[in-house]
Enzyme design. Sequence first.
Site, PDB file in Angstrom:
ATOM      1  CD  GLN A  73     -12.101  -3.273   9.872  1.00  0.00           C
ATOM      2  OE1 GLN A  73     -11.595  -2.517   9.226  1.00  0.00           O
ATOM      3  NE2 GLN A  73     -13.135  -3.742  10.744  1.00  0.00           N
TER       4      GLN A  73
ATOM      5  NE  ARG B  78      -0.766  -0.409   4.851  1.00  0.00           N
ATOM      6  CZ  ARG B  78      -0.725   0.330   5.942  1.00  0.00           C
ATOM      7  NH1 ARG B  78      -1.698   1.484   6.131  1.00  0.00           N
ATOM      8  NH2 ARG B  78      -0.202   0.427   7.316  1.00  0.00           N
TER       9      ARG B  78
ATOM     10  NE  ARG C 244      -2.791  -2.494   9.713  1.00  0.00           N
ATOM     11  CZ  ARG C 244      -1.325  -2.716  10.518  1.00  0.00           C
ATOM     12  NH1 ARG C 244      -0.614  -3.765  10.564  1.00  0.00           N
ATOM     13  NH2 ARG C 244      -1.309  -1.794  11.689  1.00  0.00           N
TER      14      ARG C 244
ATOM     15  CG  ASP D 244      -7.549  -3.221  13.019  1.00  0.00           C
ATOM     16  OD1 ASP D 244      -8.044  -3.013  13.364  1.00  0.00           O
ATOM     17  OD2 ASP D 244      -7.635  -2.088  11.667  1.00  0.00           O
TER      18      ASP D 244
ATOM     19  CD  GLU E 208     -17.498   2.142   2.473  1.00  0.00           C
ATOM     20  OE1 GLU E 208     -18.305   1.799   2.836  1.00  0.00           O
ATOM     21  OE2 GLU E 208     -16.226   2.045   3.145  1.00  0.00           O
TER      22      GLU E 208
ATOM     23  CB  SER F 209      -5.742   2.670   6.447  1.00  0.00           C
ATOM     24  OG  SER F 209      -5.755   3.534   7.343  1.00  0.00           O
TER      25      SER F 209
ATOM     26  CG  HIS G 259      -5.348  -2.332   5.440  1.00  0.00           C
ATOM     27  ND1 HIS G 259      -5.252  -1.101   4.809  1.00  0.00           N
ATOM     28  CD2 HIS G 259      -5.570  -2.377   7.014  1.00  0.00           C
ATOM     29  CE1 HIS G 259      -4.691  -1.193   5.635  1.00  0.00           C
ATOM     30  NE2 HIS G 259      -5.211  -0.934   6.247  1.00  0.00           N
TER      31      HIS G 259
END
Lengths: 307, 285
Positions: free
Chosen positions: A117, A7, A163, A113, A55, A34, A105
Amino acid sequence: MPAKATRVSFGEALEELGERIQDIVVLDADLSKSTMSIKFAKRFPHRFFEMGIAEQNMIGTAAGLALAGKIPFACSFACFLIGRYETIRMSVAYTNANVKLVGTHAGIGIGEDGYSQMGLEDIALMRALPNFSVVQPCDDIETKQAVEYIALHQGPVFLRLTRQPLEEVNPPDYKFQFGKGVILKDGKDVTIFATGGVVFNSLLAGERLERDGISARVVNIHTIKPIDEELIIKCAVETGKIVTVEDHNIVGGLGSAVMEVLAENYPVKVKRIGIKKFGESGSPKELYEKYGLDPEGIAKAVREFLK
Amino acid sequence: MRNSLIDLKIIATKIRIDIIKMLNKAGSGHSGGSLSCVEILVALFWEKIKRTPENALSPDRDRFILSKGHGVPALYAVLAHRGVIPYEEIFTLRKINSRLQGHPSRLDLPYVEASTGSLGQGLSIAQGIAIAGKIDGKKYRVYCLLGDGEMQEGQVWEAIMSAPKFKLDNLCAIVDYNKGQIDGYVKDVMDIEPLSDKLRAFNWNVIEIDGHDFEQILSALDEAELVKGKPTFIIAHTVKGKGVSFMEDNHEWHGKAPNDEETKLALKELEEELNELLSQKVEVK
């Protein structure tokens, strides 16, 4: 070079491309820090659209921008994007809008998390949509080149990113070729196809297997759709047995994609390594050990498979 | 210079006649919601968008997104009358290998602008095109027609929340408020009222009109062009099945096509209406 999350590589690539390709616009749904789209947002505020935690509207808006000639990158966690599958299906795929969906992610590798997620079913869903390509790079250099390719590619693409930081896999002179698998290590007893965050661990597993007298070929599949059928069949012919490794549910992911090619063309035994249930909280390292995606877990599964 | 109102009414009646014929030939489709939006489409395509075969895909064209995709027979008929698709083609509606899919498919027919039919998505797409127009300094306007039942979709309200943030005064949404949906009256299924209050609270310029009255539709579209800094939402009150007595305000006709007997009856009514309008036009002259 230190390990880097794909990312982060994506954020850097997008900022650099934004300078060169004026039609690029970027949308995010309150996760720009993020997904790393924030780098583009700061540099090109008039071409960045903060859509809030909504979204499906972000995806539809991206479709409209594409229909008017822009190259939109719509970013969120992979699981939140596919949660709006109906909008992706109609407004992007069936409309054939040139939208780049960036799902970060990916997988249990996100760690603490927990499942809510974690993108764990996204490849399965995105692969099922006609018109869509699915790309998952495994390190910094591959991500940067893939992002550039995707920006210039006509048609919707799903880009899956991690991530967690990833070690370098490819050499500095690496050239990303859309739709082509990459043989990272040759071998004759078995081929391990891996994608994304687990490519490096698969390579380490291959080295461990070598020490046990097992010659494992390790192949990076960065383009899951369209998949490199030719290479998959070639590996089946040459090594007989096939293993797939992915940080994704084994239903519908890389393993399924490889098995589809083989079942129709050259049936051989296949072992799928991946996630079979919901994920959970924990450190990425603990989770990879628990779910068998660390080098030893992969090597162990291959050893048992070859017995 | 505007087409005289009588001319617009004549066009609308001809479109209704074609919608009935198309649906009859197709053997399925959505009669009520196709007939309710005819004046809105005619006002847009003849007076505002002025679609022609030449501008149909031009980058500077005004856009029209049919978010209520099931009303597409009306759009196909309009595109045929504007010369964008061959007239005979409208009778291939819903047939195998036709470009005229049961709901709009941009893959098959680019003039529909977007693939719709899964309700709730068109306004987001329209917003994206409007944002692109702002970035590029284009003069085009973007129109989006929604159904009233469609206003129950969550994504519609996400778009209603976001369009004012981006000050999209080049965006005009219109709701074909025909009061009916498949399972009954909108007010019974899931009431969307107080609609104008809700839209104003979301910072839209809101205009409420009779959606069958050309003067009101055109004046609302004119006002929408003049309002700066915010998008306009036109609440167009309409009658489901408008123009065919036995279909009007009867949600049984939401997703049904007329059989041969019903088609004969419907065409008789519409042709009488057309003749009446044509005779009025002669008198005016």
